[in-house]
Design a protein around this motif. Sequence first.
Motif, PDB file in Angstrom:
ATOM      1  N   GLY A 196      -4.919   3.510   6.330  1.00 27.55           N
ATOM      2  CA  GLY A 196      -3.888   4.439   5.896  1.00 27.55           C
ATOM      3  C   GLY A 196      -2.699   3.755   5.242  1.00 27.55           C
ATOM      4  O   GLY A 196      -2.606   2.520   5.174  1.00 27.55           O
ATOM      5  N   ARG A 197      -1.769   4.571   4.767  1.00 27.40           N
ATOM      6  CA  ARG A 197      -0.577   4.065   4.103  1.00 27.40           C
ATOM      7  C   ARG A 197       0.590   4.076   5.070  1.00 27.40           C
ATOM      8  O   ARG A 197       0.805   5.059   5.789  1.00 27.40           O
ATOM      9  N   GLU A 220      -6.035   9.956   5.981  1.00 24.08           N
ATOM     10  CA  GLU A 220      -6.892  10.972   5.370  1.00 24.08           C
ATOM     11  C   GLU A 220      -7.970  11.390   6.355  1.00 24.08           C
ATOM     12  O   GLU A 220      -8.585  10.545   7.014  1.00 24.08           O
ATOM     13  N   HIS A 221      -8.218  12.684   6.459  1.00 19.50           N
ATOM     14  CA  HIS A 221      -9.143  13.221   7.453  1.00 19.50           C
ATOM     15  C   HIS A 221     -10.608  13.005   7.073  1.00 19.50           C
ATOM     16  O   HIS A 221     -10.965  12.971   5.896  1.00 19.50           O
ATOM     17  N   PHE A 252       5.324  -2.422  15.837  1.00 22.64           N
ATOM     18  CA  PHE A 252       3.932  -2.868  15.838  1.00 22.64           C
ATOM     19  C   PHE A 252       3.136  -1.808  15.085  1.00 22.64           C
ATOM     20  O   PHE A 252       3.209  -0.622  15.425  1.00 22.64           O
ATOM     21  N   VAL A 253       2.399  -2.213  14.061  1.00 22.41           N
ATOM     22  CA  VAL A 253       1.620  -1.250  13.284  1.00 22.41           C
ATOM     23  C   VAL A 253       0.357  -1.915  12.747  1.00 22.41           C
ATOM     24  O   VAL A 253       0.400  -3.058  12.294  1.00 22.41           O
ATOM     25  N   ARG A 254      -0.749  -1.210  12.855  1.00 20.77           N
ATOM     26  CA  ARG A 254      -2.007  -1.681  12.275  1.00 20.77           C
ATOM     27  C   ARG A 254      -2.632  -0.559  11.447  1.00 20.77           C
ATOM     28  O   ARG A 254      -2.582   0.618  11.830  1.00 20.77           O
ATOM     29  N   THR A 255      -3.240  -0.938  10.329  1.00 20.32           N
ATOM     30  CA  THR A 255      -4.082  -0.030   9.557  1.00 20.32           C
ATOM     31  C   THR A 255      -5.536  -0.458   9.597  1.00 20.32           C
ATOM     32  O   THR A 255      -6.416   0.306   9.214  1.00 20.32           O
ATOM     33  N   GLY A 290      -0.480  17.008   5.178  1.00 22.69           N
ATOM     34  CA  GLY A 290      -0.221  16.494   3.844  1.00 22.69           C
ATOM     35  C   GLY A 290       0.199  15.039   3.825  1.00 22.69           C
ATOM     36  O   GLY A 290       0.538  14.447   4.856  1.00 22.69           O
ATOM     37  N   ALA A 291       0.171  14.451   2.628  1.00 26.31           N
ATOM     38  CA  ALA A 291       0.564  13.051   2.426  1.00 26.31           C
ATOM     39  C   ALA A 291       2.002  13.015   1.938  1.00 26.31           C
ATOM     40  O   ALA A 291       2.276  13.296   0.771  1.00 26.31           O
TER      41      ALA A 291
END
Length: 306
Positions: A196-197, A220-221, A252-255, A290-291
């Motif tokens: 994700g963004r 995004e689903h 702390f963030v991971r994609t 929504g984005a």
Amino acid sequence: MTLSLTHVPGDRVTVAHGAAGTELFSYVYRPEADWEAPKPYLHPVRTLSGALVTDYRPNDHRWHKGLQLTASHLSGQNLWGGNTYVHGEGYLALPERVGSMAHVAFAETAAEADRAVIAEQLTWHPHGGELWAEEERRIEVRDVDPDTGSWALTWTSAVTNRRTEPLRFGSPTTHGRPAAGYTGLFWRGPRAFRGGRVLTAEAEGDPMGSRSPWLAYVGEHDGRDGHATLVFEHAPSNDHSGEKGAHPAHWFVRTDPFAAVAPSWAFYEELVLPPGETLARTYRVVVADGAWDRARVAAHLEGLAW
């Protein structure tokens, strides 16, 4: 904008919205597997359109459950769940270090037309069962806005040290593993949200370990068209270094390999809570269909009151 609340005693409290009864989340307080460090959690969490934005017991980390408060390294104990990180040895199965957070009682569970409240008393325990801390937790739903396709949740926890010695909050990073400062409020996104963004109030820079008053994750689903945006925000009352409103806590963030966010209590340095003192933190999580881009997130947050 009607909100409703359903309580199944000993199990969960569910908050729903509208005539269709769309379930926004379930707050599950029934204890689960001991090695997963039993604690209450929110799952499933959904947007106003009913889209899922949390994961539960994924095969890579069975102890990841929706949105929950965690303590990955707490004075030698693991209230996060699963294996424990030990410097120089990696992650080890140390069941004698896995503790728990236990539901005691609800002070309030109520819903009105535009607001819902879950107020709870909890206790924190090491593996041996001693009382280490008492927590007053308050979760509120408000700012439900069908026009923007969003709703907001505030989470306040006040944790009081009941030991005769300090409680030391740490993380894998404070114990030697880079970029693994997870502890505190932790969100695990659905598998579809991988890649994700991530947006912050600052225009540039790596969000991992950064400082910012808010952080947004856009995913995004699977199984349906469209995106969802979750915005995590520090309350102005949070004080991390004596500077009110400075919000110097690290994210702390991971994609990849999974979607996860935590405003870390102890990213680079341990947080020490003396005996009898209370650690109080409040966060807001906006859940939107929504984005959203950075400008939309910032404008929306400016219109919300704490």
